[in-house]
Scaffold this motif. Structure first.
Motif, PDB file in Angstrom:
ATOM      1  N   LEU A   1       0.817  -1.223   0.000  1.00 63.09           N
ATOM      2  CA  LEU A   1       0.000   0.000   0.000  1.00 63.09           C
ATOM      3  C   LEU A   1       0.853   1.277   0.000  1.00 63.09           C
ATOM      4  O   LEU A   1       0.307   2.383  -0.086  1.00 63.09           O
ATOM      5  CB  LEU A   1      -0.950   0.011   1.205  1.00 63.09           C
ATOM      6  N   ALA A   2       2.166   1.132   0.101  1.00 68.48           N
ATOM      7  CA  ALA A   2       3.053   2.306   0.142  1.00 68.48           C
ATOM      8  C   ALA A   2       2.951   3.092  -1.159  1.00 68.48           C
ATOM      9  O   ALA A   2       2.816   2.519  -2.237  1.00 68.48           O
ATOM     10  CB  ALA A   2       4.494   1.862   0.382  1.00 68.48           C
ATOM     11  N   GLY A   3       2.985   4.374  -1.074  1.00 72.38           N
ATOM     12  CA  GLY A   3       2.979   5.236  -2.232  1.00 72.38           C
ATOM     13  C   GLY A   3       1.602   5.540  -2.787  1.00 72.38           C
ATOM     14  O   GLY A   3       1.473   6.338  -3.715  1.00 72.38           O
ATOM     15  N   ARG A   4       0.552   4.909  -2.266  1.00 75.41           N
ATOM     16  CA  ARG A   4      -0.801   5.184  -2.756  1.00 75.41           C
ATOM     17  C   ARG A   4      -1.285   6.517  -2.207  1.00 75.41           C
ATOM     18  O   ARG A   4      -1.042   6.869  -1.045  1.00 75.41           O
ATOM     19  CB  ARG A   4      -1.745   4.060  -2.352  1.00 75.41           C
ATOM     20  N   GLU A   5      -1.988   7.265  -3.009  1.00 71.81           N
ATOM     21  CA  GLU A   5      -2.526   8.580  -2.613  1.00 71.81           C
ATOM     22  C   GLU A   5      -3.648   8.419  -1.586  1.00 71.81           C
ATOM     23  O   GLU A   5      -3.708   9.131  -0.596  1.00 71.81           O
ATOM     24  CB  GLU A   5      -3.034   9.312  -3.850  1.00 71.81           C
ATOM     25  N   ASP A   6      -4.569   7.485  -1.833  1.00 69.86           N
ATOM     26  CA  ASP A   6      -5.705   7.236  -0.940  1.00 69.86           C
ATOM     27  C   ASP A   6      -5.758   5.756  -0.586  1.00 69.86           C
ATOM     28  O   ASP A   6      -5.522   4.896  -1.445  1.00 69.86           O
ATOM     29  CB  ASP A   6      -7.033   7.628  -1.612  1.00 69.86           C
ATOM     30  N   VAL A   7      -6.088   5.495   0.670  1.00 67.16           N
ATOM     31  CA  VAL A   7      -6.229   4.126   1.140  1.00 67.16           C
ATOM     32  C   VAL A   7      -7.550   4.029   1.893  1.00 67.16           C
ATOM     33  O   VAL A   7      -7.843   4.862   2.746  1.00 67.16           O
ATOM     34  CB  VAL A   7      -5.054   3.734   2.081  1.00 67.16           C
ATOM     35  N   THR A   8      -8.359   3.024   1.585  1.00 70.32           N
ATOM     36  CA  THR A   8      -9.644   2.838   2.264  1.00 70.32           C
ATOM     37  C   THR A   8      -9.509   1.729   3.299  1.00 70.32           C
ATOM     38  O   THR A   8      -8.527   0.975   3.310  1.00 70.32           O
ATOM     39  CB  THR A   8     -10.746   2.454   1.254  1.00 70.32           C
ATOM     40  N   TRP A   9     -10.539   1.616   4.159  1.00 66.23           N
ATOM     41  CA  TRP A   9     -10.554   0.524   5.129  1.00 66.23           C
ATOM     42  C   TRP A   9     -10.559  -0.821   4.409  1.00 66.23           C
ATOM     43  O   TRP A   9      -9.935  -1.779   4.866  1.00 66.23           O
ATOM     44  CB  TRP A   9     -11.774   0.637   6.053  1.00 66.23           C
ATOM     45  N   ALA A  10     -11.251  -0.894   3.295  1.00 64.34           N
ATOM     46  CA  ALA A  10     -11.299  -2.151   2.520  1.00 64.34           C
ATOM     47  C   ALA A  10      -9.913  -2.517   2.010  1.00 64.34           C
ATOM     48  O   ALA A  10      -9.540  -3.699   1.948  1.00 64.34           O
ATOM     49  CB  ALA A  10     -12.274  -2.009   1.361  1.00 64.34           C
ATOM     50  N   ASP A  11      -9.107  -1.503   1.638  1.00 61.45           N
ATOM     51  CA  ASP A  11      -7.725  -1.765   1.180  1.00 61.45           C
ATOM     52  C   ASP A  11      -6.887  -2.335   2.301  1.00 61.45           C
ATOM     53  O   ASP A  11      -6.008  -3.188   2.088  1.00 61.45           O
ATOM     54  CB  ASP A  11      -7.083  -0.481   0.668  1.00 61.45           C
ATOM     55  N   VAL A  12      -7.099  -1.849   3.517  1.00 58.57           N
ATOM     56  CA  VAL A  12      -6.274  -2.236   4.669  1.00 58.57           C
ATOM     57  C   VAL A  12      -6.691  -3.590   5.223  1.00 58.57           C
ATOM     58  O   VAL A  12      -5.853  -4.356   5.702  1.00 58.57           O
ATOM     59  CB  VAL A  12      -6.378  -1.150   5.785  1.00 58.57           C
ATOM     60  N   ALA A  13      -7.962  -3.941   5.122  1.00 57.74           N
ATOM     61  CA  ALA A  13      -8.526  -5.139   5.771  1.00 57.74           C
ATOM     62  C   ALA A  13      -7.766  -6.426   5.495  1.00 57.74           C
ATOM     63  O   ALA A  13      -7.525  -7.203   6.438  1.00 57.74           O
ATOM     64  CB  ALA A  13      -9.988  -5.291   5.393  1.00 57.74           C
ATOM     65  N   PRO A  14      -7.311  -6.723   4.292  1.00 55.09           N
ATOM     66  CA  PRO A  14      -6.644  -8.016   4.081  1.00 55.09           C
ATOM     67  C   PRO A  14      -5.224  -8.104   4.622  1.00 55.09           C
ATOM     68  O   PRO A  14      -4.615  -9.158   4.650  1.00 55.09           O
ATOM     69  CB  PRO A  14      -6.645  -8.188   2.561  1.00 55.09           C
ATOM     70  N   HIS A  15      -4.654  -6.983   5.076  1.00 57.18           N
ATOM     71  CA  HIS A  15      -3.262  -6.973   5.537  1.00 57.18           C
ATOM     72  C   HIS A  15      -3.190  -7.184   7.043  1.00 57.18           C
ATOM     73  O   HIS A  15      -4.009  -6.691   7.800  1.00 57.18           O
ATOM     74  CB  HIS A  15      -2.594  -5.656   5.153  1.00 57.18           C
ATOM     75  N   PRO A  16      -2.155  -7.911   7.490  1.00 59.05           N
ATOM     76  CA  PRO A  16      -1.997  -8.118   8.939  1.00 59.05           C
ATOM     77  C   PRO A  16      -1.625  -6.809   9.644  1.00 59.05           C
ATOM     78  O   PRO A  16      -1.100  -5.908   9.011  1.00 59.05           O
ATOM     79  CB  PRO A  16      -0.864  -9.147   9.034  1.00 59.05           C
TER      80      PRO A  16
END
Length: 196
Positions: free
Chosen positions: A181-196
């Motif tokens: 997810l590094a370098g992304r302009e926007d991150v949503t909760w859905a983007d974060v959910a699969p990561h530990p």
């Protein structure tokens, strides 16, 4: 009916004014009433107490021993009533009192020190009680009526409580440079959910 419920503050003021001045005319002037009103109030007190407070002559009123024994109590009562009035006035003007606030830990550490300093400078006689708690305890602490209000980030919404946004904050994702997810302009909760 008890004696104290039959005596009025006006009567006590008349008694003290006559005792201190020694004359109906001076007492009437101090109280902004007529001499006959002062005389009537004295007679009412004496009738209620069933004792003479003054020996009356054509020229003066001389306090009796009962008056000497009673004056300190009467003056203290009037002083207490005046003090109580000042206290209530200070409370209604927000010059004195207490406010109990519950805050979440981050709010307590970041926002409240400056707010409390400014508030205390404007209202030095208002005591602030500040309790910090975890976000999951926040709403229950406010709902339990143990505090006047709360400032924090509640984890849920309680329909019994009114929520008023004070400010909007942004959450940031902090990660290593090589994270997907590094370098992304926007991150949503859905983007974060699969990561530990």
């Amino acid at each position: 009916m008890s004696i104290e419920s039959q005596l009025s503050l006006k009567q006590l003021r008349a008694f003290v004014a006559v005792y201190r001045s020694g004359k109906l005319s001076l007492a009437a002037t101090r109280l902004s009433v007529t001499e006959s009103a002062v005389s009537t109030m004295l007679r009412q007190i004496e009738a209620t107490l069933n004792l003479a407070l003054f020996d009356r002559t054509s020229r003066a009123l001389t306090p009796t021993q009962a008056a000497h024994d009673t004056i300190a109590v009467a003056e203290r009562i009037l002083q207490d009533v005046a003090s109580l009035g000042s206290h209530f006035e200070a409370l209604s003007d927000l010059r004195r009192g207490r406010v109990h606030i519950v805050v979440t830990a981050t709010v307590a550490a970041v926002l409240m020190p400056a707010v409390v300093r400014r508030f205390s400078a404007v209202y030095p006689d208002v005591k602030i009680i500040l309790d910090d708690c975890a976000p999951d305890q926040f709403l229950s602490r406010v709902a339990a009526d143990h505090v006047d209000f709360g400032i924090g980030t509640p984890e849920a919404h309680d329909p019994q409580l009114e929520l008023v946004p004070l400010l909007h904050d942004h959450l940031c994702l902090v990660c290593a440079d090589d994270h997907p997810l590094a370098g992304r302009e926007d991150v949503t909760w859905a983007d974060v959910a699969p990561h530990p």
